[in-house]
Design an enzyme around this catalytic site. Structure first.
Site, short mmCIF file in Angstrom:
data_model
loop_
_atom_site.label_atom_id
_atom_site.label_comp_id
_atom_site.label_asym_id
_atom_site.label_seq_id
_atom_site.Cartn_x
_atom_site.Cartn_y
_atom_site.Cartn_z
N ARG A 25 14.03 -51.72 33.47
CA ARG A 25 13.22 -51.57 34.91
C ARG A 25 14.32 -52.44 36.21
O ARG A 25 15.10 -52.63 35.70
CB ARG A 25 12.20 -53.01 35.03
CG ARG A 25 12.71 -54.20 34.38
CD ARG A 25 11.76 -55.84 34.07
NE ARG A 25 12.60 -56.60 33.00
CZ ARG A 25 11.84 -57.35 32.47
NH1 ARG A 25 10.14 -56.86 32.15
NH2 ARG A 25 12.47 -58.22 31.86
N ASP A 28 7.07 -67.98 25.51
CA ASP A 28 6.84 -67.96 26.99
C ASP A 28 7.30 -69.18 27.74
O ASP A 28 7.46 -70.41 26.62
CB ASP A 28 5.54 -67.29 27.65
CG ASP A 28 5.08 -65.99 27.61
OD1 ASP A 28 6.37 -64.75 27.79
OD2 ASP A 28 4.52 -64.96 27.06
N ARG A 65 18.72 -59.13 21.02
CA ARG A 65 18.40 -57.99 22.34
C ARG A 65 18.54 -58.88 23.05
O ARG A 65 18.70 -59.93 23.74
CB ARG A 65 17.31 -57.47 22.66
CG ARG A 65 16.64 -56.12 21.35
CD ARG A 65 17.65 -55.47 21.13
NE ARG A 65 17.86 -54.42 22.18
CZ ARG A 65 18.40 -53.33 22.05
NH1 ARG A 65 19.08 -53.49 21.03
NH2 ARG A 65 18.06 -52.40 23.24
N GLU A 125 18.47 -54.19 34.72
CA GLU A 125 18.37 -54.09 33.51
C GLU A 125 18.53 -53.52 32.31
O GLU A 125 17.21 -52.36 32.36
CB GLU A 125 16.95 -54.82 33.29
CG GLU A 125 16.55 -56.20 33.92
CD GLU A 125 15.66 -57.10 33.49
OE1 GLU A 125 14.62 -57.00 32.82
OE2 GLU A 125 14.89 -57.98 34.80
N TYR A 183 10.12 -65.36 20.08
CA TYR A 183 9.85 -64.88 21.23
C TYR A 183 8.87 -65.82 22.32
O TYR A 183 7.29 -65.14 22.24
CB TYR A 183 8.89 -63.66 20.74
CG TYR A 183 9.04 -62.17 22.42
CD1 TYR A 183 9.60 -63.01 23.90
CD2 TYR A 183 8.35 -61.39 21.54
CE1 TYR A 183 9.59 -62.01 24.25
CE2 TYR A 183 8.78 -59.87 23.15
CZ TYR A 183 8.46 -60.61 24.24
OH TYR A 183 8.56 -59.53 25.67
N ARG A 201 1.02 -58.15 24.08
CA ARG A 201 0.82 -59.20 25.03
C ARG A 201 1.04 -58.45 26.35
O ARG A 201 0.89 -59.23 27.71
CB ARG A 201 3.02 -59.53 25.34
CG ARG A 201 3.66 -60.50 24.19
CD ARG A 201 5.17 -60.48 23.93
NE ARG A 201 6.06 -60.64 25.81
CZ ARG A 201 5.91 -61.75 26.13
NH1 ARG A 201 5.29 -62.83 24.91
NH2 ARG A 201 6.30 -62.03 27.65
N ARG A 226 -6.90 -53.24 30.79
CA ARG A 226 -9.13 -53.90 31.12
C ARG A 226 -9.49 -52.47 31.54
O ARG A 226 -8.34 -51.54 32.14
CB ARG A 226 -8.67 -54.47 31.90
CG ARG A 226 -7.22 -55.22 33.38
CD ARG A 226 -7.72 -56.27 33.61
NE ARG A 226 -6.62 -57.51 33.58
CZ ARG A 226 -5.45 -57.56 33.59
NH1 ARG A 226 -4.54 -56.64 34.56
NH2 ARG A 226 -5.04 -58.70 34.11
N1 UDP Z 1 6.13 -52.27 27.29
C1 UDP Z 1 5.67 -51.11 27.65
N2 UDP Z 1 6.25 -50.51 29.02
C2 UDP Z 1 6.11 -51.14 29.77
C3 UDP Z 1 6.30 -52.68 30.18
C4 UDP Z 1 5.77 -53.37 29.20
O1 UDP Z 1 5.68 -50.70 26.73
O2 UDP Z 1 5.75 -51.26 31.29
C5 UDP Z 1 6.13 -53.04 26.21
C6 UDP Z 1 7.76 -52.84 25.99
O3 UDP Z 1 6.93 -52.69 24.01
C7 UDP Z 1 7.34 -54.66 26.13
C8 UDP Z 1 6.74 -55.23 25.54
O4 UDP Z 1 5.42 -54.43 26.27
O5 UDP Z 1 8.38 -55.21 24.48
C9 UDP Z 1 6.18 -56.96 26.49
O6 UDP Z 1 6.58 -56.43 27.49
P1 UDP Z 1 6.42 -58.18 28.83
O7 UDP Z 1 6.89 -57.81 30.26
O8 UDP Z 1 5.51 -58.91 28.23
O9 UDP Z 1 8.37 -58.02 28.26
P2 UDP Z 1 9.38 -58.97 28.94
O10 UDP Z 1 8.93 -59.41 30.42
O11 UDP Z 1 8.84 -60.63 27.72
O12 UDP Z 1 10.45 -58.63 28.47
#
Ligand code: UDP
Length: 375
Positions: free
Chosen positions: A286, A357, A255, A307, A355, A178, A182
């Site tokens: 976060r 978006d 979760r 969170e 899952y 996800r 880059r």
């Molecule tokens: N992830 C990570 N480090 C970060 C942010 C995300 O390893 O700092 C990984 C983590 O496994 C997460 C996945 O990337 O489940 C997808 O992150 P995303 O931000 O897309 O998750 P969401 O916003 O759906 O909670």
């Protein structure tokens, strides 16, 4: 919005007023259908619900940043809201070290002092080679094979294990895909063509979408349908599929996230909408500072949410489906049962155990409506 207790007969009963329910309701209403929406919560808009506090739109169920590359979806949502030009630039904090996300040249410069794509790729290639991974079978192997060991150890492992409550070796590899990778100096967290947040909040947007529907809040499906079994010709059920069947095959795992919401008497807390804490030892994943999702010049206070991910249990909110073998098999079992439910459609993140978006869920609702409502 009309809140109607008189039980007339409807074409559709929509269970759950999140994005799937609201989108389908909207299209059905446009076609002259009679629609009743019920939701167990005391508000509409599901997890994208925003609430105004201290002149700040608080994302009550966590950060929701709309992004899409689907022209159809972008055009569709713009009928109900004007989107601001918010671009998600995320900062990662690893034991006090600060890095840019997603993984890009800024991150690589901060990690290794490299300045060019070639230099960054060389470091990553060396680390991948040293890791000697033969086959990708899990998230750890996937992550290291994409970005090398340093990024994995500092920015992925701790965060992911906190978020999912499982070892990276037990998680499916697709989750990490996800995140963009880059080799330019571009900090945009998303690759999509369109991005933004509705000015005035998501709640207003959803209220507009469902104008013309009857809505019953604080209403649990199981109780409601017992009293009103013939209320509608068809049911769009967007709640948890296992709950619909009274968990008779077993409980699906989810979760959840719990929020510690704090208000400060100062205009700024962290100078950015999202800061990820990627080390294992800090219990939250976060911190979001809500004012930065929006125009934020004239508020004297600020509101943040920390969170805390945890395992779902009854009474909490199911957020993320846990994609492992046990749950995939279980959900297939429920989907078999679902086939026997005449005129009930199981949809959205919880109904399909997927899952999704926000844009995917809207597209899915639009496409379902194309089929279901075709003349
Ligand atoms: N992830 C990570 N480090 C970060 C942010 C995300 O390893 O700092 C990984 C983590 O496994 C997460 C996945 O990337 O489940 C997808 O992150 P995303 O931000 O897309 O998750 P969401 O916003 O759906 O909670």
């Amino acid at each position: 919005m009309l809140y109607n207790r008189g039980m007339k007969h409807y074409d559709y009963l929509i269970v759950g007023c999140g994005l799937f329910g609201a989108t389908f309701a909207n299209i059905a209403l446009q076609q002259g259908k009679k629609v009743l929406i019920i939701d167990k919560r005391n508000h509409v808009a599901g997890n994208i619900y925003t609430e105004e506090r201290e002149k700040i739109h608080v994302h009550v169920y966590g950060a929701h940043i709309f992004h899409t590359s689907f022209e159809r979806v972008w055009k569709y949502v713009n009928q109900f809201a004007t989107f601001n030009n918010f671009i998600n630039n995320v900062i990662a904090d690893y034991k006090g070290e600060r890095y840019h996300l997603p993984f890009n040249m800024n991150t690589f410069h901060e990690l290794w002092g490299v300045n060019t794509e070639e230099e960054a790729k060389a470091v990553i290639a060396k680390q991948i080679k040293e890791a000697n991974i033969k086959e990708i079978t899990n998230l750890e192997e996937q992550a290291i094979s994409l970005v090398g060991t340093d990024v994995y150890q500092k920015l992925i492992k701790g965060y992911t294990e906190k978020q999912w409550g499982r070892d990276c070796k037990e998680l499916p590899s697709f989750i990490i895909k996800r995140l963009p990778l880059r080799f330019t100096y571009d900090n945009n967290y998303f690759n999509d063509k369109y991005q933004g947040i509705p000015i005035g909040g998501y709640t207003k947007m959803v209220e507009k979408m469902i104008e013309g529907a009857d809505v019953l809040l604080n209403t649990k499906y199981q109780d409601f349908i017992k009293d009103n079994p013939h209320v509608a010709d068809k049911i769009i059920y967007t709640g948890p599929i296992d709950e619909y069947f009274d968990f008779k095959l077993g409980k699906l795992e989810y979760r959840t996230v719990e929020f510690e919401v704090l208000t400060f008497d100062k205009p700024d807390y962290q100078g950015n909408a999202v800061v990820n804490y990627t080390e294992r030892e800090i219990p939250y994943t976060r911190i979001i500072e809500h004012k930065y999702f929006d125009k934020h010049d004239d508020q004297l206070k600020t509101i943040i949410s920390k969170e805390y991910p945890s395992e779902y249990s009854e009474g909490k909110e199911p957020y993320y489906p846990v994609n492992n073998e046990r749950n995939s098999t279980l959900v297939q079992g429920y989907q078999e049962l679902a086939k026997n439910e005449k005129n009930v459609f199981f949809k959205g993140r919880l109904g399909e155990y997927k899952y999704y978006d926000m844009d995917d869920v809207i597209l899915s609702a639009l496409e379902f409506a194309d089929e279901e409502l075709k003349a």
